[in-house]
Design a protein around this motif. Structure first.
Motif, PDB file in Angstrom:
ATOM      1  N   ILE A 160      34.233  36.628  53.696  1.00 17.10           N
ATOM      2  CA  ILE A 160      35.626  36.370  54.064  1.00 17.10           C
ATOM      3  C   ILE A 160      35.705  36.173  55.565  1.00 17.10           C
ATOM      4  O   ILE A 160      34.902  36.731  56.328  1.00 17.10           O
ATOM      5  N   SER A 161      36.642  35.330  56.001  1.00 15.75           N
ATOM      6  CA  SER A 161      36.823  35.057  57.423  1.00 15.75           C
ATOM      7  C   SER A 161      38.296  34.738  57.656  1.00 15.75           C
ATOM      8  O   SER A 161      39.119  34.819  56.737  1.00 15.75           O
ATOM      9  N   CYS A 162      38.639  34.360  58.895  1.00 16.56           N
ATOM     10  CA  CYS A 162      40.026  33.995  59.154  1.00 16.56           C
ATOM     11  C   CYS A 162      40.315  32.617  58.554  1.00 16.56           C
ATOM     12  O   CYS A 162      39.412  31.811  58.346  1.00 16.56           O
ATOM     13  N   ARG A 163      41.584  32.370  58.256  1.00 20.97           N
ATOM     14  CA  ARG A 163      41.962  31.111  57.603  1.00 20.97           C
ATOM     15  C   ARG A 163      41.621  29.917  58.483  1.00 20.97           C
ATOM     16  O   ARG A 163      41.958  29.883  59.670  1.00 20.97           O
ATOM     17  N   ALA A 164      41.005  28.923  57.878  1.00 22.04           N
ATOM     18  CA  ALA A 164      40.585  27.738  58.632  1.00 22.04           C
ATOM     19  C   ALA A 164      41.767  26.968  59.200  1.00 22.04           C
ATOM     20  O   ALA A 164      41.623  26.205  60.145  1.00 22.04           O
ATOM     21  N   THR A 165      42.958  27.164  58.630  1.00 28.38           N
ATOM     22  CA  THR A 165      44.136  26.433  59.102  1.00 28.38           C
ATOM     23  C   THR A 165      44.654  26.971  60.432  1.00 28.38           C
ATOM     24  O   THR A 165      45.472  26.335  61.081  1.00 28.38           O
ATOM     25  N   LEU A 166      44.185  28.145  60.843  1.00 25.65           N
ATOM     26  CA  LEU A 166      44.636  28.712  62.112  1.00 25.65           C
ATOM     27  C   LEU A 166      43.767  28.196  63.251  1.00 25.65           C
ATOM     28  O   LEU A 166      42.537  28.257  63.191  1.00 25.65           O
TER      29      LEU A 166
ATOM     30  N   THR B 155      31.627  37.923  62.415  1.00 23.88           N
ATOM     31  CA  THR B 155      31.783  38.097  60.966  1.00 23.88           C
ATOM     32  C   THR B 155      32.916  39.057  60.617  1.00 23.88           C
ATOM     33  O   THR B 155      33.046  39.482  59.465  1.00 23.88           O
ATOM     34  N   LEU B 156      33.741  39.405  61.593  1.00 25.03           N
ATOM     35  CA  LEU B 156      35.049  40.038  61.382  1.00 25.03           C
ATOM     36  C   LEU B 156      35.016  41.225  60.417  1.00 25.03           C
ATOM     37  O   LEU B 156      35.640  41.227  59.370  1.00 25.03           O
ATOM     38  N   GLY B 157      34.270  42.247  60.809  1.00 22.48           N
ATOM     39  CA  GLY B 157      34.261  43.485  60.043  1.00 22.48           C
ATOM     40  C   GLY B 157      33.030  43.698  59.200  1.00 22.48           C
ATOM     41  O   GLY B 157      32.918  44.723  58.515  1.00 22.48           O
ATOM     42  N   TYR B 158      32.068  42.772  59.230  1.00 20.68           N
ATOM     43  CA  TYR B 158      30.828  42.944  58.473  1.00 20.68           C
ATOM     44  C   TYR B 158      29.650  42.895  59.437  1.00 20.68           C
ATOM     45  O   TYR B 158      29.526  41.963  60.229  1.00 20.68           O
ATOM     46  N   ASP B 159      28.783  43.925  59.371  1.00 22.87           N
ATOM     47  CA  ASP B 159      27.599  43.992  60.223  1.00 22.87           C
ATOM     48  C   ASP B 159      26.338  44.081  59.389  1.00 22.87           C
ATOM     49  O   ASP B 159      26.241  44.912  58.469  1.00 22.87           O
ATOM     50  N   SER B 160      25.371  43.227  59.721  1.00 24.22           N
ATOM     51  CA  SER B 160      24.036  43.286  59.134  1.00 24.22           C
ATOM     52  C   SER B 160      23.070  42.868  60.230  1.00 24.22           C
ATOM     53  O   SER B 160      22.844  41.683  60.449  1.00 24.22           O
ATOM     54  N   ASP B 161      22.526  43.848  60.932  1.00 22.16           N
ATOM     55  CA  ASP B 161      21.736  43.580  62.134  1.00 22.16           C
ATOM     56  C   ASP B 161      20.324  44.127  62.002  1.00 22.16           C
ATOM     57  O   ASP B 161      20.086  45.129  61.315  1.00 22.16           O
ATOM     58  N   VAL B 162      19.392  43.482  62.696  1.00 25.11           N
ATOM     59  CA  VAL B 162      18.016  43.957  62.792  1.00 25.11           C
ATOM     60  C   VAL B 162      17.687  44.147  64.264  1.00 25.11           C
ATOM     61  O   VAL B 162      17.872  43.237  65.076  1.00 25.11           O
ATOM     62  N   PHE B 163      17.207  45.347  64.613  1.00 22.46           N
ATOM     63  CA  PHE B 163      16.912  45.704  65.997  1.00 22.46           C
ATOM     64  C   PHE B 163      15.419  45.942  66.177  1.00 22.46           C
ATOM     65  O   PHE B 163      14.775  46.572  65.334  1.00 22.46           O
ATOM     66  N   GLU B 164      14.878  45.467  67.291  1.00 18.42           N
ATOM     67  CA  GLU B 164      13.500  45.783  67.651  1.00 18.42           C
ATOM     68  C   GLU B 164      13.463  47.212  68.208  1.00 18.42           C
ATOM     69  O   GLU B 164      14.290  47.576  69.049  1.00 18.42           O
ATOM     70  N   LEU B 165      12.490  48.005  67.733  1.00 16.44           N
ATOM     71  CA  LEU B 165      12.422  49.401  68.160  1.00 16.44           C
ATOM     72  C   LEU B 165      11.772  49.557  69.528  1.00 16.44           C
ATOM     73  O   LEU B 165      12.015  50.537  70.225  1.00 16.44           O
ATOM     74  N   GLY B 166      10.936  48.608  69.903  1.00 16.12           N
ATOM     75  CA  GLY B 166      10.423  48.536  71.268  1.00 16.12           C
ATOM     76  C   GLY B 166       9.913  49.854  71.820  1.00 16.12           C
ATOM     77  O   GLY B 166       9.066  50.523  71.220  1.00 16.12           O
ATOM     78  N   THR B 167      10.472  50.249  72.981  1.00 17.47           N
ATOM     79  CA  THR B 167       9.971  51.433  73.683  1.00 17.47           C
ATOM     80  C   THR B 167      10.250  52.734  72.940  1.00 17.47           C
ATOM     81  O   THR B 167       9.688  53.765  73.300  1.00 17.47           O
ATOM     82  N   ALA B 168      11.083  52.710  71.903  1.00 18.47           N
ATOM     83  CA  ALA B 168      11.325  53.932  71.126  1.00 18.47           C
ATOM     84  C   ALA B 168      10.047  54.443  70.481  1.00 18.47           C
ATOM     85  O   ALA B 168       9.932  55.637  70.158  1.00 18.47           O
ATOM     86  N   LEU B 169       9.064  53.561  70.278  1.00 15.97           N
ATOM     87  CA  LEU B 169       7.810  53.939  69.619  1.00 15.97           C
ATOM     88  C   LEU B 169       6.681  54.140  70.621  1.00 15.97           C
ATOM     89  O   LEU B 169       5.531  54.327  70.221  1.00 15.97           O
ATOM     90  N   ARG B 170       7.000  54.136  71.898  1.00 15.99           N
ATOM     91  CA  ARG B 170       5.967  54.132  72.932  1.00 15.99           C
ATOM     92  C   ARG B 170       5.013  55.319  72.829  1.00 15.99           C
ATOM     93  O   ARG B 170       3.812  55.188  73.038  1.00 15.99           O
ATOM     94  N   ARG B 171       5.530  56.496  72.492  1.00 13.99           N
ATOM     95  CA  ARG B 171       4.691  57.695  72.477  1.00 13.99           C
ATOM     96  C   ARG B 171       3.981  57.917  71.144  1.00 13.99           C
ATOM     97  O   ARG B 171       3.170  58.837  71.028  1.00 13.99           O
TER      98      ARG B 171
END
Length: 340
Positions: free
Chosen positions: A35-41, A295-311
Motif C-alpha cells: 500500500i502507498s499514497c494515492r497516485a492521484t495526489l 514505503t510509508l510504515g513498512y520496514d524490511s532492511d538488511v544491515f552489515e554487522l561490520g565492526t560489531a564482529l571485530r572481537r
C-alpha cells in the motif's frame, strides 16, 4: 492445516528461532510494500522518492502514512486482486535453497476495516508463474491497539522457491486497509531465503520471528539472543529486520547488537542510527515493482554487522527499541561467518 479463517491468533508472539543452520552459504531477501499514497495526489511523486516534507509543529518533517490518503499497490493485470507487488530473489548462481519463508502483515483499520479472518491467507506467484493460495502455517500475531489493528502471518515456501529459483516473485491480497487515519495505513511482505553454496564461507544462518509491540515507555524493546554462535575476530555478517509502522523522521528507533561485551548501533546511509524504523526496504540491491524509496510504515532492511564482529565471540544479542507506542517487530534474520 485449517482454513485461513481458523488459524489461531495471539496479541503477542515472543520471538523464537524459526530456522538455524551451519553451512556454506547465506541469506537473501525480497520485500515490497502492499500500500502507498494515492497516485492521484501530487505529493506522492516526492514521497515515493523519499524527498517530500510536510509542515509540522516543529517545522518541516518527513511525510508519514498518517498524513496521507493511502491506496493499494496493484501491479498485476488480474482484476480479481486488489493489491499486488513484486520483488526479486537473487540466489547466487550455483546456490541451492535450503529454507524459505514468507512474512506478510499490515493494519486492518484505517478508512475501512478489513476482517481478520483473511489475515492468514495471501496469493503468491513464482517468476513467470500463476498465483497459488498460501495459508499461514503457524499462529498469526494480531493486536488492536492505539487506533491500529495490526497483524503478521507467515508460511514456509521452501519447496516453491527451491523449484523456482531466482527472479521476481509476486505477492497479492495482503489483508491491509486503505484510507486515512491518525494511526495510518501500512502493509507489505518479506521473503527470506537461506541457501547453500560450497564456494562461500561457512556461516551461521538463523531466522527468528514473533509479533512484538515496541512501545517506548520501558525502553527495553525486543531482545533476540543468538547463543552458541562461534565466530572469529574480524568476521563478516549481516542482519535483517522486518517491522511495521515506523515513521521516517521520528528519532528514537534503534537496533543494536552486542558481542564480546561491546554494543554497536546498526544503521547505514538509508537508516540513521536513531531512526532505523523509517519506512525503507534497504540493504542488498534487488529489483522491486514498484520501487518506492519511502514505503510509508513498512520496514524490511538488511544491515552489515561490520565492526560489531571485530572481537569475535560465541553469541550475539540484538535489541530493537522504538519510542512509538504502535510499532511492531516481526522477524530478524542473521548470517555470520563461522569459526573454522
Amino acid at each position: 492445516m485449517p482454513p485461513a479463517g481458523q488459524v489461531k491468533e495471539s496479541e503477542r508472539l515472543a520471538f523464537a528461532q524459526r530456522y538455524r543452520a551451519l553451512q556454506h552459504g547465506g541469506i537473501v531477501r525480497a520485500a515490497n510494500a502492499s500500500i502507498s499514497c494515492r497516485a492521484t495526489l501530487g505529493t506522492c511523486a516526492g514521497i515515493r522518492r523519499g524527498e517530500r516534507l510536510v509542515p509540522g509543529a516543529g517545522g518541516a518533517r518527513a511525510a508519514v502514512n498518517g498524513d496521507l490518503d493511502m491506496f493499494y499497490v496493484d501491479v498485476d493485470s488480474d482484476p480479481n486482486t486488489y493489491n499486488s507487488s513484486r520483488a526479486e530473489v537473487r540466489v547466487p548462481q550455483g546456490g541451492r535453497v535450503s529454507y524459505a519463508r514468507l512474512y506478510w502483515g499490515g493494519n486492518l483499520r484505517v478508512g475501512e476495516q478489513k476482517p481478520p479472518k483473511d489475515n492468514g491467507r495471501v496469493l503468491i506467484a513464482e517468476p513467470g508463474g500463476q498465483y497459488k493460495e498460501l495459508l499461514a502455517d503457524s499462529v498469526v500475531g494480531h493486536r488492536v491497539a492505539h487506533g491500529a489493528d495490526a497483524f503478521q502471518a507467515s508460511a514456509d515456501v521452501t519447496k516453491l522457491v527451491r523449484a523456482s529459483g531466482s527472479g521476481l516473485y509476486t505477492v497479492a491480497q495482503v489483508n491491509v486497509a486503505m484510507g486515512r487515519s491518525t494511526a495510518g495505513a501500512w502493509g507489505g511482505w518479506t521473503l527470506v531465503v537461506a541457501y547453500e553454496k560450497a564456494a562461500e564461507p561457512l556461516r551461521h544462518l538463523a531466522v527468528w520471528d514473533g509479533f512484538d509491540a515496541l512501545g517506548g515507555r520501558t525502553g527495553d524493546g525486543t531482545l533476540v539472543r543468538l547463543a552458541e554462535l562461534a565466530f572469529p575476530a574480524g568476521a563478516n555478517g549481516s542482519a535483517g529486520l522486518v517491522a511495521y509502522n515506523g515513521d521516517r523522521g521520528s528519532a528514537g528507533d534503534s537496533l543494536t547488537v552486542s558481542a564480546a561485551g561491546r554494543t554497536t548501533a546498526l544503521g547505514d546511509a538509508a537508516n540513521p542510527l536513531d531512526d532505523v524504523l523509517n519506512s525503507t526496504i534497504g540493504g542488498a540491491v534487488s529489483e522491486r515493482v514498484p520501487a518506492y524509496a519511502n514505503t510509508l510504515g513498512y520496514d524490511s532492511d538488511v544491515f552489515e554487522l561490520g565492526t560489531a564482529l571485530r572481537r569475535g565471540g560465541d553469541q550475539l544479542a540484538f535489541r530493537l527499541v522504538s519510542q512509538r507506542d504502535a510499532a511492531w517487530a516481526g522477524a530478524l534474520f542473521v548470517a555470520v561467518d563461522a569459526r573454522q
